[in-house]
Design a protein around this motif. Structure first.
Motif, PDB file in Angstrom:
ATOM      1  N   ALA A  28       0.638  -0.867  -0.071  1.00  0.00           N
ATOM      2  CA  ALA A  28       0.086   0.186  -0.113  1.00  0.00           C
ATOM      3  C   ALA A  28       0.535   1.435   0.176  1.00  0.00           C
ATOM      4  N   ASP A  29       0.660   2.024  -0.477  1.00  0.00           N
ATOM      5  CA  ASP A  29       0.745   3.654  -0.166  1.00  0.00           C
ATOM      6  C   ASP A  29       1.136   4.718   1.123  1.00  0.00           C
ATOM      7  N   VAL A  30      -0.006   3.991   1.552  1.00  0.00           N
ATOM      8  CA  VAL A  30      -0.399   4.468   2.814  1.00  0.00           C
ATOM      9  C   VAL A  30      -0.993   3.370   3.723  1.00  0.00           C
ATOM     10  N   VAL A  31      -0.281   3.445   4.611  1.00  0.00           N
ATOM     11  CA  VAL A  31      -0.814   2.329   5.809  1.00  0.00           C
ATOM     12  C   VAL A  31      -0.678   2.953   7.446  1.00  0.00           C
ATOM     13  N   LEU A  32      -2.280   2.424   7.475  1.00  0.00           N
ATOM     14  CA  LEU A  32      -2.566   3.522   9.063  1.00  0.00           C
ATOM     15  C   LEU A  32      -2.755   2.330  10.233  1.00  0.00           C
ATOM     16  N   GLY A  53      10.137  -0.371   3.760  1.00  0.00           N
ATOM     17  CA  GLY A  53      10.423   1.133   2.399  1.00  0.00           C
ATOM     18  C   GLY A  53       9.452   1.968   2.869  1.00  0.00           C
ATOM     19  N   TYR A  54       8.787   1.872   3.921  1.00  0.00           N
ATOM     20  CA  TYR A  54       8.448   3.364   4.658  1.00  0.00           C
ATOM     21  C   TYR A  54       8.828   4.300   5.032  1.00  0.00           C
ATOM     22  N   HIS A  55       8.051   5.778   5.404  1.00  0.00           N
ATOM     23  CA  HIS A  55       8.349   7.185   5.902  1.00  0.00           C
ATOM     24  C   HIS A  55       7.377   6.249   6.921  1.00  0.00           C
ATOM     25  N   VAL A  56       7.373   7.493   8.599  1.00  0.00           N
ATOM     26  CA  VAL A  56       6.711   6.361   9.527  1.00  0.00           C
ATOM     27  C   VAL A  56       6.096   8.507  10.079  1.00  0.00           C
ATOM     28  N   VAL A  73       1.165   6.426  10.646  1.00  0.00           N
ATOM     29  CA  VAL A  73       1.183   6.383   9.553  1.00  0.00           C
ATOM     30  C   VAL A  73       2.272   5.720   9.145  1.00  0.00           C
ATOM     31  N   LEU A  74       2.117   5.058   8.462  1.00  0.00           N
ATOM     32  CA  LEU A  74       3.755   4.355   7.444  1.00  0.00           C
ATOM     33  C   LEU A  74       2.963   5.205   5.520  1.00  0.00           C
TER      34      LEU A  74
END
Length: 85
Positions: A28-32, A53-56, A73-74
């Motif tokens: 997913a582009d965004v993970v909550l 490989g996400y920002h948080v 939020v990722l």
């Protein structure tokens, strides 16, 4: 994608690899994330972000320290600002 990851209830250490694998497979582009944990030396949201490989961005106290039990939020893209209410 949104997921309540159930903090440290039940066999959380056994769930951790599965959480990271499922987040990676969905891509997913965004993970909550709800009910993430944080300690002095480890942050579950950051661990999952690094694995995928996400920002948080996560719920923090006024001091900037993460809540031990909180939300995150990722994002595939850099998160320039966040605020906890």
């Amino acid at each position: 994608m949104t997921w309540n990851i159930w903090w440290r209830f039940g066999p959380w250490e056994q769930r951790q690899p599965g959480l990271a694998a499922e987040i990676a497979s969905v891509a997913a582009d965004v993970v909550l994330l709800q009910e993430v944990w944080s300690e002095d030396d480890a942050d579950q949201a950051q661990i999952l972000a690094d694995a995928g490989g996400y920002h948080v961005a996560r719920s923090t106290r006024e001091s900037g320290q993460p809540y031990r039990f909180g939300n995150a939020v990722l994002s595939r893209w850099p998160i320039l600002r966040s605020k906890t209410f």
